[in-house]
Enzyme design. Structure first.
Site, PDB file in Angstrom:
ATOM      1  N   THR A   1      63.721  36.631  61.899  1.00  0.00           N
ATOM      2  CA  THR A   1      64.259  35.550  61.350  1.00  0.00           C
ATOM      3  C   THR A   1      63.762  34.245  61.678  1.00  0.00           C
ATOM      4  O   THR A   1      63.085  33.988  62.909  1.00  0.00           O
ATOM      5  CB  THR A   1      65.642  35.282  61.663  1.00  0.00           C
ATOM      6  OG1 THR A   1      66.088  34.223  61.205  1.00  0.00           O
ATOM      7  CG2 THR A   1      66.042  35.345  63.159  1.00  0.00           C
TER       8      THR A   1
ATOM      9  N   TYR B   1      72.224  34.124  67.640  1.00  0.00           N
ATOM     10  CA  TYR B   1      71.484  35.094  66.608  1.00  0.00           C
ATOM     11  C   TYR B   1      69.909  35.139  66.728  1.00  0.00           C
ATOM     12  O   TYR B   1      69.425  36.117  66.620  1.00  0.00           O
ATOM     13  CB  TYR B   1      71.944  34.431  65.341  1.00  0.00           C
ATOM     14  CG  TYR B   1      71.107  35.074  63.654  1.00  0.00           C
ATOM     15  CD1 TYR B   1      71.127  36.446  63.723  1.00  0.00           C
ATOM     16  CD2 TYR B   1      70.249  34.196  63.020  1.00  0.00           C
ATOM     17  CE1 TYR B   1      70.375  36.911  62.772  1.00  0.00           C
ATOM     18  CE2 TYR B   1      69.680  35.028  62.094  1.00  0.00           C
ATOM     19  CZ  TYR B   1      69.599  36.065  61.883  1.00  0.00           C
ATOM     20  OH  TYR B   1      68.895  36.554  60.777  1.00  0.00           O
TER      21      TYR B   1
END
Ligand code: UDP
Length: 326
Positions: free
Chosen positions: A119, A143
């Site tokens: 990501t 995350y």
């Protein structure tokens, strides 16, 4: 004989789109998904489906061996930034331990071709106008850290058993397949384009613009929105590249173009014809001001040719898919 690819998270949003592309390109697909955030409705009818947890290394390796899998595309993960801040252990457990489990299964089953979903959150507040793969990483939420640690583990594994990998750092994935079969079904999704689609269809009374005091031209966050079909095509190219013996590599996935929250909201209002309410609110914790990909490397090395680089198409397919759910 057709080659078989195992896709973890194949019943999820990006996973299901990629499964459809793989099948269209002549691969057989084995899906491993525990349906914790995936959906039966997104399981491709021509795929072999196992309802299994990625944490179950021995079961996953049994599946790999039984199905004679040639490569793995690993999507299964938790992906909600705000949730990662309140429940970090869930993220380190699912995402980081999850990748260790899948890599162990690959080692046991002697699988050496691995595509991994990472990501743009690994870049945090990069500060750069356009982010290339060499921009320093500096996550600002669990995350992002959970994915950055996973990337490192994937890379280190090459020395252990010869695993070659393609790591993709996704920018903001949005839209749905144009046949409206595969899209974002999650009811509690926190992603902007999904939320704006719901607001257009009156599935929610209003939405919030989370932060209007960023150092950006209109004060709202800027993101590089990539259509899920273009991103899925990149995965098929990556798997073919690895199956042809390509060496490990890392790619940013985006269009190299940023849109602010206000621009996205206005685009959704335009394609839906609905002037829904978008209330200005405070920043969401953990959000970066601006994330735009330099995808030169993806285009040049994997010959990726984006076809749906158009915010209106992204908003329209997301909206039409959302409508198909009601
Ligand atoms: N955003 C917003 N309202 C929402 C959801 C998101 O204004 O209801 C903003 C968010 O602050 C960010 C951008 O939209 O600037 C994209 O957020 P999203 O959750 O879609 O993706 P992220 O970049 O966090 O992965």
């Amino acid at each position: 004989m057709k080659q078989k690819i195992l896709v973890t998270g194949g019943a999820g949003y990006i996973g299901s789109n990629t499964v459809a592309k793989l099948i269209n390109q002549g691969f057989q697909v084995v899906i491993v998904d525990d349906l914790s955030t995936g959906f039966k409705e997104l399981v491709h009818p021509d795929a072999i489906f196992y309802n299994a947890e990625i944490a179950d290394t021995s079961l996953v390796s049994e599946i790999m061996k039984k199905e004679n899998v040639s490569g793995v595309i690993h999507f299964a993960a938790k992906i909600v930034v705000p949730e990662s801040i309140t429940e970090p252990l869930k993220y380190y457990s699912n995402n980081t331990n999850g990748v260790i489990s899948i890599l162990n299964a690959c080692k046991i089953s002697n699988i050496q071709n691995f595509v991994f979903s990472s990501t743009a959150a690994v870049y945090g507040n990069a500060g750069a106008d356009i982010i290339s793969e060499s921009t320093p990483t500096c996550p600002i939420n669990p995350y992002g850290f959970s994915k950055l640690f996973s990337e490192q583990i994937v890379r280190d594994t090459e020395l252990e058993f010869g695993l070659r990998s393609v790591v993709f750092r996704y920018f903001n994935v949005a839209g749905a397949s144009r046949d409206l079969k595969f899209g974002q079904r999650t009811k509690t999704a926190t992603h902007l384009i999904k939320i704006a689609s719901e607001a257009s269809l009156k599935k929610r009374d209003k939405m919030f613009i989370t932060g209007t005091d960023y150092q950006t031209p209109d004060g709202t966050g800027i993101r590089d929105y990539i259509h899920v079909e273009d991103l899925s095509n990149a995965h098929v190219l990556a798997m073919k590249y690895l199956l042809d013996g390509g060496s490990s590599d890392l790619f940013n996935c985006g269009y190299g173009q940023g849109f602010s929250v206000r621009e996205v909201v206005n685009c959704m209002k335009k394609v839906s014809g609905v002037n829904f309410e978008a209330t200005e609110g405070p920043r969401r914790p953990g959000d970066a001001a601006k994330l735009i990909a330099d995808s030169t490397h993806l285009k040049s090395k994997l010959n990726w040719k984006p076809e749906l680089n158009d915010l209106e198409i992204i908003c329209k397919t997301a909206l039409d898919f959302e409508r198909s759910l009601s």
